[in-house]
Design an enzyme around this catalytic site. Structure first.
Site, PDB file in Angstrom:
ATOM      1  N   ASN A  15      95.855 -92.771  36.619  1.00 26.79           N
ATOM      2  CA  ASN A  15      94.355 -92.545  36.792  1.00 26.79           C
ATOM      3  C   ASN A  15      93.938 -91.824  35.412  1.00 26.79           C
ATOM      4  O   ASN A  15      93.530 -90.924  36.333  1.00 26.79           O
ATOM      5  CB  ASN A  15      93.661 -93.029  38.525  1.00 26.79           C
ATOM      6  CG  ASN A  15      92.409 -93.219  38.438  1.00 26.79           C
ATOM      7  OD1 ASN A  15      91.543 -93.411  37.390  1.00 26.79           O
ATOM      8  ND2 ASN A  15      91.706 -92.803  39.839  1.00 26.79           N
ATOM      9  N   TRP A  16      92.734 -92.219  34.982  1.00 27.81           N
ATOM     10  CA  TRP A  16      92.421 -91.598  33.798  1.00 27.81           C
ATOM     11  C   TRP A  16      90.573 -91.301  34.180  1.00 27.81           C
ATOM     12  O   TRP A  16      90.452 -90.411  33.912  1.00 27.81           O
ATOM     13  CB  TRP A  16      91.858 -92.435  32.336  1.00 27.81           C
ATOM     14  CG  TRP A  16      93.897 -92.351  31.889  1.00 27.81           C
ATOM     15  CD1 TRP A  16      94.658 -91.684  32.118  1.00 27.81           C
ATOM     16  CD2 TRP A  16      94.269 -92.796  30.143  1.00 27.81           C
ATOM     17  NE1 TRP A  16      96.063 -91.651  31.783  1.00 27.81           N
ATOM     18  CE2 TRP A  16      95.586 -92.763  29.913  1.00 27.81           C
ATOM     19  CE3 TRP A  16      93.194 -93.834  29.543  1.00 27.81           C
ATOM     20  CZ2 TRP A  16      95.433 -93.541  28.790  1.00 27.81           C
ATOM     21  CZ3 TRP A  16      93.989 -93.973  28.061  1.00 27.81           C
ATOM     22  CH2 TRP A  16      94.708 -93.699  28.363  1.00 27.81           C
ATOM     23  N   LYS A  17      90.329 -92.034  35.553  1.00 29.99           N
ATOM     24  CA  LYS A  17      89.346 -91.597  35.937  1.00 29.99           C
ATOM     25  C   LYS A  17      88.136 -91.977  34.597  1.00 29.99           C
ATOM     26  O   LYS A  17      87.901 -92.450  33.798  1.00 29.99           O
ATOM     27  CB  LYS A  17      89.173 -90.603  36.585  1.00 29.99           C
ATOM     28  CG  LYS A  17      89.958 -90.495  38.094  1.00 29.99           C
ATOM     29  CD  LYS A  17      89.522 -89.280  38.953  1.00 29.99           C
ATOM     30  CE  LYS A  17      90.757 -89.391  39.636  1.00 29.99           C
ATOM     31  NZ  LYS A  17      90.641 -88.047  40.527  1.00 29.99           N
ATOM     32  N   HIS A  98      89.237 -96.191  46.047  1.00 34.10           N
ATOM     33  CA  HIS A  98      89.456 -94.734  46.005  1.00 34.10           C
ATOM     34  C   HIS A  98      88.856 -94.065  45.917  1.00 34.10           C
ATOM     35  O   HIS A  98      87.448 -94.152  45.626  1.00 34.10           O
ATOM     36  CB  HIS A  98      89.509 -94.617  44.554  1.00 34.10           C
ATOM     37  CG  HIS A  98      89.901 -92.643  43.554  1.00 34.10           C
ATOM     38  ND1 HIS A  98      89.164 -92.495  43.956  1.00 34.10           N
ATOM     39  CD2 HIS A  98      91.262 -92.633  43.947  1.00 34.10           C
ATOM     40  CE1 HIS A  98      89.950 -90.862  43.213  1.00 34.10           C
ATOM     41  NE2 HIS A  98      91.389 -91.577  43.223  1.00 34.10           N
ATOM     42  N   GLU A 168      96.405 -91.032  50.039  1.00 35.60           N
ATOM     43  CA  GLU A 168      95.339 -90.072  48.966  1.00 35.60           C
ATOM     44  C   GLU A 168      94.482 -88.940  49.525  1.00 35.60           C
ATOM     45  O   GLU A 168      93.699 -89.865  49.864  1.00 35.60           O
ATOM     46  CB  GLU A 168      94.460 -90.143  47.702  1.00 35.60           C
ATOM     47  CG  GLU A 168      95.847 -91.088  46.846  1.00 35.60           C
ATOM     48  CD  GLU A 168      94.822 -91.366  45.426  1.00 35.60           C
ATOM     49  OE1 GLU A 168      94.966 -90.434  44.904  1.00 35.60           O
ATOM     50  OE2 GLU A 168      93.439 -91.266  45.267  1.00 35.60           O
ATOM     51  N   GLY A 174      92.319 -82.945  43.243  1.00 38.66           N
ATOM     52  CA  GLY A 174      92.148 -82.516  42.321  1.00 38.66           C
ATOM     53  C   GLY A 174      91.574 -80.814  43.139  1.00 38.66           C
ATOM     54  O   GLY A 174      90.962 -80.256  42.546  1.00 38.66           O
ATOM     55  N   SER A 214      97.109 -84.262  43.491  1.00 36.89           N
ATOM     56  CA  SER A 214      97.673 -83.132  42.604  1.00 36.89           C
ATOM     57  C   SER A 214      98.934 -83.129  42.538  1.00 36.89           C
ATOM     58  O   SER A 214      99.822 -82.520  42.874  1.00 36.89           O
ATOM     59  CB  SER A 214      97.232 -81.379  43.689  1.00 36.89           C
ATOM     60  OG  SER A 214      95.833 -81.313  43.956  1.00 36.89           O
ATOM     61  N   GLY A 235      96.275 -88.522  38.628  1.00 36.76           N
ATOM     62  CA  GLY A 235      94.884 -88.103  38.155  1.00 36.76           C
ATOM     63  C   GLY A 235      94.908 -87.093  37.128  1.00 36.76           C
ATOM     64  O   GLY A 235      95.932 -87.520  35.854  1.00 36.76           O
TER      65      GLY A 235
HETATM   66  P1  PGA Z   1      94.332 -85.738  40.848  1.00 39.75           P
HETATM   67  O1  PGA Z   1      93.881 -87.011  41.181  1.00 39.75           O
HETATM   68  O2  PGA Z   1      95.717 -86.071  40.672  1.00 39.75           O
HETATM   69  O3  PGA Z   1      93.809 -85.317  39.700  1.00 39.75           O
HETATM   70  O4  PGA Z   1      94.799 -84.741  42.106  1.00 39.75           O
HETATM   71  C1  PGA Z   1      94.388 -88.311  42.262  1.00 39.75           C
HETATM   72  C2  PGA Z   1      93.754 -89.364  41.987  1.00 39.75           C
HETATM   73  O5  PGA Z   1      92.691 -89.002  42.307  1.00 39.75           O
HETATM   74  O6  PGA Z   1      94.362 -90.299  42.745  1.00 39.75           O
END
Ligand code: PGA
Length: 254
Positions: A15-17, A98, A168, A174, A214, A235
């Protein structure tokens, strides 16, 4: 109606956000991921780029996903993107619920409407759930149960069996550390139990369950194997070719 996805392969979704900031960078990142995915026959690699790049990235070895969907199929909804548009941009999947969108206001009922919108197309929903905090009294389990039940309001057993579920825990997104593989296992059993309680006779084993929060190249393999999940939603580590490539090859080597 939504199609079922491959049940045997590991699923790795990036997920590139709201990254990267230019299409030039997006193209470069995508090309690197594509190259890594080409040799990973045991992994279905998915990338969810920002909408503005979605229709401009296409590859045989990487599936595309929308990062969100609007609950209505068409109309005067400024700034929104419909399921048919996401499909037209060649995406196969769509992430729904999400935690970052839940934080901005998406309720469980909004999530259920978005799932129904996706089910009106051929998109496979990747529906996200996760508690904000954990407590010794098990409050997080009640929170998660309610989140799942309300988000799947009005969704039939047959339709749930067509989806992917991404667990999640919000506190692990994050963050510095992922959830431990043992805890992921415990939570995956709990989620399956909730689904079985609510939808009698549901084939939970056929619903791919992903873990997100993470994930990196060091914990990916252990989380999938010991956590007994079918894949990962990633992410930050999907934003550089090297880090995502390492996760792809870890899963391919399991
Ligand atoms: P992250 O994000 O891998 O940076 O913790 C995961 C997500 O939000 O799907």
């Amino acid at each position: 109606m939504a199609k079922t996805t491959s049940k045997k392969k590991y699923i790795l979704a990036g997920n590139w956000k709201m990254h990267p900031q230019s299409f030039t960078e997006a193209k470069k990142l995508f090309a690197g991921i594509e190259k890594a995915a080409k040799t990973a026959s045991k992994v279905e690699v998915i990338v969810a780029p920002p909408y503005v790049y979605l229709g401009r990235l296409a590859a045989e070895n990487v599936s595309l996903a929308g990062q969100d969907i609007f609950h209505d199929g068409e109309g005067s909804f400024t700034g929104e993107v419909s399921g048919p548009m996401i499909e037209d941009a060649k995406a196969k999947y769509v992430i729904i619920g999400h935690s970052e969108l839940r934080k901005l206001g998406d309720t469980n009922f909004d999530v259920s409407k978005k799932i129904k919108a996706a089910l009106n197309t051929d998109l496979v929903p990747i529906v996200c759930f996760g508690e904000e905090t954990r407590s010794d009294d098990g409050h997080h389990l009640d929170f998660l149960r309610t989140q799942i039940q309300q988000s799947f309001t009005g969704i039939t057993k047959k339709d749930i069996e067509k989806m992917i579920i991404a667990y999640e825990p919000v506190w692990a997104i994050g963050a510095e550390q992922a959830m431990s593989a043992n805890d992921v296992h415990e939570m995956s059993l709990f989620i399956k139990k909730v689904l079985r309680e609510q939808w009698k006779g549901i084939k939970v084993e056929s619903i791919p369950l992903l873990y997100g929060g993470s994930v990196d190249e060091n914990n990916a393999g252990t989380i999938v194997q010991q956590g007994e999940v079918q894949g990962l939603l990633v992410g930050r580590q999907s934003l550089t070719v090297d880090s995502f490539k390492s996760i792809i090859s870890t899963l391919n080597g399991l």
